[in-house]
Design an enzyme around this catalytic site. Structure first.
Site, PDB file in Angstrom:
ATOM      1  N   CYS A  82       0.834  -1.198   0.000  1.00 23.76           N
ATOM      2  CA  CYS A  82       0.000   0.000   0.000  1.00 23.76           C
ATOM      3  C   CYS A  82       0.875   1.256   0.000  1.00 23.76           C
ATOM      4  O   CYS A  82       1.671   1.442  -0.905  1.00 23.76           O
ATOM      5  CB  CYS A  82      -1.000  -0.044   1.150  1.00 23.76           C
ATOM      6  SG  CYS A  82      -2.332   1.170   0.993  1.00 23.76           S
ATOM      7  N   HIS A 193      -3.793  -4.822  -0.988  1.00 25.91           N
ATOM      8  CA  HIS A 193      -3.566  -5.418   0.326  1.00 25.91           C
ATOM      9  C   HIS A 193      -3.613  -6.935   0.211  1.00 25.91           C
ATOM     10  O   HIS A 193      -4.696  -7.525   0.183  1.00 25.91           O
ATOM     11  CB  HIS A 193      -4.644  -4.955   1.315  1.00 25.91           C
ATOM     12  CG  HIS A 193      -4.522  -3.533   1.718  1.00 25.91           C
ATOM     13  ND1 HIS A 193      -3.782  -3.126   2.805  1.00 25.91           N
ATOM     14  CD2 HIS A 193      -5.033  -2.402   1.171  1.00 25.91           C
ATOM     15  CE1 HIS A 193      -3.847  -1.817   2.924  1.00 25.91           C
ATOM     16  NE2 HIS A 193      -4.600  -1.346   1.942  1.00 25.91           N
ATOM     17  N   GLU A 195      -3.030  -9.079   2.438  1.00 26.33           N
ATOM     18  CA  GLU A 195      -3.612  -9.650   3.655  1.00 26.33           C
ATOM     19  C   GLU A 195      -5.134  -9.600   3.652  1.00 26.33           C
ATOM     20  O   GLU A 195      -5.781 -10.259   4.466  1.00 26.33           O
ATOM     21  CB  GLU A 195      -3.059  -8.934   4.898  1.00 26.33           C
ATOM     22  CG  GLU A 195      -3.628  -7.556   5.174  1.00 26.33           C
ATOM     23  CD  GLU A 195      -3.030  -6.433   4.338  1.00 26.33           C
ATOM     24  OE1 GLU A 195      -3.356  -5.264   4.611  1.00 26.33           O
ATOM     25  OE2 GLU A 195      -2.240  -6.727   3.416  1.00 26.33           O
TER      26      GLU A 195
END
Length: 213
Positions: A82, A193, A195
């Site tokens: 990011c 992202h 995750e």
């Protein structure tokens, strides 16, 4: 073997660490201790919020020089996420203009205010949600991930890298082709992202923890 998530006060640290723990048996630590960072086998540079604050906190915590040195020596794999990707460019338009780390040549630009899709429907800024990533070059971090896979994004600014050979993935948003995956030597950085990107994101993290540049 230790993966260090660099803690300079900005970023979704715990979510990134939990996702890494899900894909590896290696020790995952969140730290701002220079000795632990230097002693780690792999590094993750997260980032979230305004880039001026991210760069400022990196300097305030005395980690700017350490990260610059790690990038220069390229002694171990580093993954930017990011704003952690955006900080690796030379400059950003955000906050009236911010000088960044300059590891990649290029800029971070704002999406135009009047974004439209192919049907001239208004698009929102920030760009938020799932979008397709077009893989431009082969890379070990793409292993097992289909081209045009979906990843999760939240951003109002996007990377515009100068060297196409360092652009490994793009996302089309309106008329903008954003460079959402860039790489050079032992550094790889993504705007999305991983995750939060389900199977594809976890696979990218799994590839990172086994990557030998």
């Amino acid at each position: 073997m230790t993966i260090a998530v660099i803690d300079y006060g900005m970023g979704n640290l715990h979510s990134v660490a939990k996702a890494l723990e899900h894909v590896t048996h290696e020790n995952v630590v969140i730290t701002r201790d220079p000795r632990r960072i230097l002693g780690a086998t792999r590094l993750v540079l997260p980032g979230q919020g305004a880039i001026r604050d991210c760069v400022g906190e990196l300097e305030r915590t005395d980690l700017r020089g350490l990260v610059d040195d790690i990038l220069t020596r390229q002694a171990k794999p580093l993954l930017g996420i990011c704003v952690g990707q955006q900080m690796l460019l030379e400059r950003s338009e955000e906050n009236g203009g911010v000088e960044c780390l300059g590891f990649f040549k290029g800029s971070v630009d704002r999406f135009p205010g009047d974004m439209r899709d192919a049907h001239e429907q208004r698009l929102k800024v920030p760009h938020m949600g799932w979008n397709v990533v077009e893989q431009h070059h082969d890379h070990p971090l793409w292993a097992g991930i289909d081209n045009r896979e979906h990843f999760y994004f939240v951003h109002s600014y996007y990377v515009n890298a100068d060297d196409d050979a360092q652009v490994f993935g793009t996302t089309q948003y309106g008329k903008v082709s954003a460079h959402v995956a860039i790489g050079r030597n032992a550094t790889f950085a993504v705007q999305f992202h991983p995750e939060k990107s389900s199977r594809a994101g976890l696979r990218l993290l799994e590839n990172f923890v086994t990557w030998t540049p």
